[in-house]
Scaffold this motif. Structure first.
Motif, PDB file in Angstrom:
ATOM      1  N   UNK A   1      30.426 -27.826  37.747  1.00 40.87           N
ATOM      2  CA  UNK A   1      31.098 -27.158  38.792  1.00 40.87           C
ATOM      3  C   UNK A   1      30.916 -28.089  40.370  1.00 40.87           C
ATOM      4  N   UNK A   2      30.638 -28.101  40.700  1.00 39.72           N
ATOM      5  CA  UNK A   2      29.592 -28.429  42.111  1.00 39.72           C
ATOM      6  C   UNK A   2      30.449 -29.740  42.283  1.00 39.72           C
ATOM      7  N   UNK A   3      30.644 -30.795  41.648  1.00 45.30           N
ATOM      8  CA  UNK A   3      31.072 -31.499  40.772  1.00 45.30           C
ATOM      9  C   UNK A   3      32.719 -31.456  40.843  1.00 45.30           C
ATOM     10  N   UNK A   4      32.875 -30.928  40.562  1.00 42.88           N
ATOM     11  CA  UNK A   4      34.037 -30.299  40.318  1.00 42.88           C
ATOM     12  C   UNK A   4      34.747 -30.126  42.088  1.00 42.88           C
ATOM     13  N   UNK A   5      33.859 -28.984  42.271  1.00 38.48           N
ATOM     14  CA  UNK A   5      34.375 -28.727  43.815  1.00 38.48           C
ATOM     15  C   UNK A   5      34.438 -29.506  44.985  1.00 38.48           C
ATOM     16  N   UNK A   6      33.525 -30.841  44.365  1.00 39.95           N
ATOM     17  CA  UNK A   6      33.604 -31.736  46.152  1.00 39.95           C
ATOM     18  C   UNK A   6      34.557 -32.554  45.469  1.00 39.95           C
TER      19      UNK A   6
ATOM     20  N   UNK B   1      43.457 -26.178  43.687  1.00 39.00           N
ATOM     21  CA  UNK B   1      42.584 -25.043  43.769  1.00 39.00           C
ATOM     22  C   UNK B   1      42.894 -23.505  43.356  1.00 39.00           C
ATOM     23  N   UNK B   2      43.729 -23.772  43.176  1.00 34.85           N
ATOM     24  CA  UNK B   2      44.542 -21.658  42.641  1.00 34.85           C
ATOM     25  C   UNK B   2      43.920 -22.491  41.159  1.00 34.85           C
ATOM     26  N   UNK B   3      44.356 -23.230  40.426  1.00 37.71           N
ATOM     27  CA  UNK B   3      44.062 -23.887  39.011  1.00 37.71           C
ATOM     28  C   UNK B   3      42.837 -23.682  38.444  1.00 37.71           C
ATOM     29  N   UNK B   4      42.011 -24.416  39.661  1.00 41.03           N
ATOM     30  CA  UNK B   4      40.631 -23.647  39.371  1.00 41.03           C
ATOM     31  C   UNK B   4      40.107 -23.061  39.766  1.00 41.03           C
ATOM     32  N   UNK B   5      40.094 -22.246  40.794  1.00 41.67           N
ATOM     33  CA  UNK B   5      40.101 -21.122  41.143  1.00 41.67           C
ATOM     34  C   UNK B   5      39.926 -19.626  39.218  1.00 41.67           C
ATOM     35  N   UNK B   6      41.538 -19.914  38.734  1.00 41.48           N
ATOM     36  CA  UNK B   6      41.633 -19.523  37.724  1.00 41.48           C
ATOM     37  C   UNK B   6      40.451 -19.767  36.858  1.00 41.48           C
ATOM     38  N   UNK B   7      40.747 -20.631  36.775  1.00 39.37           N
ATOM     39  CA  UNK B   7      39.457 -21.613  35.761  1.00 39.37           C
ATOM     40  C   UNK B   7      38.222 -20.651  35.582  1.00 39.37           C
ATOM     41  N   UNK B   8      37.505 -20.961  36.875  1.00 39.34           N
ATOM     42  CA  UNK B   8      36.073 -20.486  36.963  1.00 39.34           C
ATOM     43  C   UNK B   8      36.598 -18.847  36.597  1.00 39.34           C
ATOM     44  N   UNK B   9      37.242 -18.013  37.879  1.00 33.40           N
ATOM     45  CA  UNK B   9      37.481 -16.359  37.152  1.00 33.40           C
ATOM     46  C   UNK B   9      37.466 -16.271  35.935  1.00 33.40           C
ATOM     47  N   UNK B  10      38.484 -16.825  35.095  1.00 35.65           N
ATOM     48  CA  UNK B  10      38.737 -16.681  33.754  1.00 35.65           C
ATOM     49  C   UNK B  10      37.459 -16.676  32.855  1.00 35.65           C
ATOM     50  N   UNK B  11      36.651 -17.589  33.172  1.00 37.41           N
ATOM     51  CA  UNK B  11      35.738 -18.175  31.686  1.00 37.41           C
ATOM     52  C   UNK B  11      34.935 -17.128  31.810  1.00 37.41           C
ATOM     53  N   UNK B  12      34.523 -16.849  33.557  1.00 33.34           N
ATOM     54  CA  UNK B  12      33.490 -15.377  34.139  1.00 33.34           C
ATOM     55  C   UNK B  12      33.696 -14.450  33.565  1.00 33.34           C
ATOM     56  N   UNK B  13      34.695 -14.205  33.481  1.00 27.41           N
ATOM     57  CA  UNK B  13      35.636 -13.101  33.276  1.00 27.41           C
ATOM     58  C   UNK B  13      35.725 -12.552  31.827  1.00 27.41           C
TER      59      UNK B  13
ATOM     60  N   UNK C   1      28.709 -20.635  37.145  1.00 25.08           N
ATOM     61  CA  UNK C   1      29.471 -21.482  36.904  1.00 25.08           C
ATOM     62  C   UNK C   1      29.794 -22.598  38.482  1.00 25.08           C
ATOM     63  N   UNK C   2      29.861 -21.451  39.303  1.00 25.36           N
ATOM     64  CA  UNK C   2      30.235 -22.736  40.777  1.00 25.36           C
ATOM     65  C   UNK C   2      28.662 -23.678  40.657  1.00 25.36           C
TER      66      UNK C   2
ATOM     67  N   UNK D   1      29.498 -10.497  35.357  1.00 27.98           N
ATOM     68  CA  UNK D   1      30.880 -11.272  35.405  1.00 27.98           C
ATOM     69  C   UNK D   1      30.377 -11.851  37.396  1.00 27.98           C
ATOM     70  N   UNK D   2      29.578 -10.890  38.217  1.00 22.71           N
ATOM     71  CA  UNK D   2      29.345 -12.181  39.582  1.00 22.71           C
ATOM     72  C   UNK D   2      28.645 -12.887  38.968  1.00 22.71           C
ATOM     73  N   UNK D   3      27.513 -12.349  37.961  1.00 19.06           N
ATOM     74  CA  UNK D   3      26.153 -13.849  38.113  1.00 19.06           C
ATOM     75  C   UNK D   3      26.623 -15.084  37.320  1.00 19.06           C
ATOM     76  N   UNK D   4      27.518 -14.669  36.293  1.00 19.57           N
ATOM     77  CA  UNK D   4      28.585 -15.912  35.848  1.00 19.57           C
ATOM     78  C   UNK D   4      29.207 -17.044  36.471  1.00 19.57           C
ATOM     79  N   UNK D   5      30.279 -15.879  37.853  1.00 19.40           N
ATOM     80  CA  UNK D   5      30.619 -16.940  38.978  1.00 19.40           C
ATOM     81  C   UNK D   5      30.163 -17.918  39.527  1.00 19.40           C
ATOM     82  N   UNK D   6      29.071 -17.596  39.838  1.00 18.78           N
ATOM     83  CA  UNK D   6      28.337 -18.263  40.935  1.00 18.78           C
ATOM     84  C   UNK D   6      27.435 -18.985  39.636  1.00 18.78           C
TER      85      UNK D   6
END
Length: 416
Positions: free
Chosen positions: A78-83, A109-121, A72-73, A65-70
């Motif tokens: 991911x970097x463009x969206x975080x930008x 920020x919450x919606x994007x964080x949930x999206x990244x976390x859910x996809x990695x999970x 994706x970010x 999970x940690x590797x997937x999340x990293x």
């Protein structure tokens, strides 16, 4: 005497499977049904579903999970969206409405964080029994929505009925955007008749929402679906280029469209007035065209009188007015790469994913929902459904049997 081998039970793995099934069922099955009853269903259910998916992943494979999340970010999209999120947060410095803008930035920020976390999970291989819930939830919700709309039409009017009607209308919007992953899943499993029936029901629902532009948005999504289905790579590139260009060239729209709209003033008077206001803002405030006025200045500006009530409600105007050239170009890049990535999904998922992006973009461009929290959470759920369905596709193909038989090898007698 040999004893039969027994399967070793793993309570942690069983708990992870159960939590994952419950979390995915909340997103795919409960969300479209509950949205017809409660106006805040997406705001409550999507975070709960994602948290359950993350807990399941942490129990089963925390390192994975940690590797997937990293990954994706740190990827390019991911970097463009975080930008984009970072620039939105930075715009709080010059926004005159810091309090409400902070809430808006937190929701984004919450919606994007949930999206990244859910996809990695989500696991690398999703079970079909879980993915069937996407079509089941959308189908049941569509039938229920039609029944509620008929009851609303034939029933009494009043304050309670009006509030219930608002929930049903918002629920229909959720069903429409969630129909794309459901249709893509059915088509990927070659369930054409079931997909056709679901498409007909969703089409009926879309017609009931023509006043808010959802019927037109679904039509644009269907056109994009056909273009990508005909030629996946070219279609995805074409749609991505068109949508990104609309965002980047949006400030030119008032100057290009106003001469034509003034020829028929009675038909498009409201649209022409909004474009006239937009053109005046661009002409009188060129510096803010680069930096923007700050997050949440469009809505609060209308309330406080800084902006006229007739100012455009489209996401194109809001993006440029609030975030300027930097935010608009970042949003265009993020949408471009997102659509291109959807075009790389297997089979019918590519057409369905691109159609979902086009539908959501069209709704925002026509002034629907834009950055409202319930809509952001709904889009997060749709993105997770597509990710899960992409991981539920067949990974191998059966070898093709040769048409000709190979001659048998001669039998050599063994020497005794």
């Amino acid at each position: 005497m040999n004893r039969p081998s027994q399967t070793m039970l793993d309570p942690a793995a069983d708990a992870a499977l159960l939590l994952r099934r419950i979390g995915f069922a909340i997103l795919a099955l409960v969300l479209p049904l509950a949205s017809l009853i409660s106006r805040r269903a997406a705001v409550i259910l999507v975070p709960i579903g994602v948290v359950l998916l993350v807990i399941a992943a942490l129990i089963e494979a925390p390192r994975w999970f940690g590797a997937n999340l990293k990954g994706s970010l740190t990827s390019r999209p991911g970097l463009i969206l975080l930008g984009l999120v970072g620039w939105a947060v930075l715009s709080l410095v010059w926004s005159p409405f810091t309090g409400s803008a902070s809430d808006k930035a937190a929701n984004l920020f919450l919606a994007i964080g949930l999206g990244f976390s859910g996809a990695a999970a989500l696991p690398e291989r999703m079970r079909a029994s879980n993915l069937n819930l996407a079509a089941l939830g959308t189908g049941l919700a569509s039938i229920l929505a039609i029944g509620l709309l008929l009851t609303e039409t034939l029933g009494p009017s009043g304050a309670r009925a009006t509030d219930a009607a608002g929930s049903v209308e918002r629920g229909v919007s959720v069903i429409l955007i969630m129909s794309w992953p459901a249709l893509a899943w059915l088509l990927s499993r070659e369930r054409g008749l079931t997909a056709l029936g679901l498409a007909l029901v969703v089409g009926v629902l879309a017609v009931t929402r023509y006043e808010d532009g959802e019927a037109a948005a679904m039509l644009f999504g269907a056109i994009a679906f056909g273009v990508v289905a005909a030629n996946r790579r070219f279609g995805a590139r074409l749609v991505a280029a068109v949508t990104a260009s609309l965002i980047m060239l949006a400030p030119l729209l008032p100057f290009l469209l106003l001469p034509f709209l003034r020829l028929v003033p009675n038909a498009f008077s409201t649209v022409a007035l909004g474009l006239d206001i937009w053109a005046d803002i661009i002409s009188t405030r060129p510096i803010q065209l680069i930096t923007g006025h700050g997050l949440d200045t469009v809505l609060r500006g209308r309330i406080t009188g800084v902006l006229p009530l007739e100012a455009p409600t489209t996401i194109l105007f809001e993006t440029w007015y609030e975030l300027g050239l930097v935010g608009a170009s970042t949003a265009a890049l993020a949408l471009y790469f997102a659509i291109r990535a959807a075009g790389h999904m297997p089979g019918a998922l590519a057409a369905g994913g691109v159609a979902a992006y086009v539908t959501a973009f069209s709704l925002a461009a026509l002034g629907f929902a834009s950055f409202q929290t319930w809509w952001l959470m709904t889009l997060t759920a749709v993105a997770l459904l597509f990710t899960a369905i992409a991981r539920g596709q067949y990974r191998t193909e059966r070898p093709v049997a040769p048409l000709t038989r190979r001659p048998k090898a001669p039998v050599v007698p063994s020497v005794q």
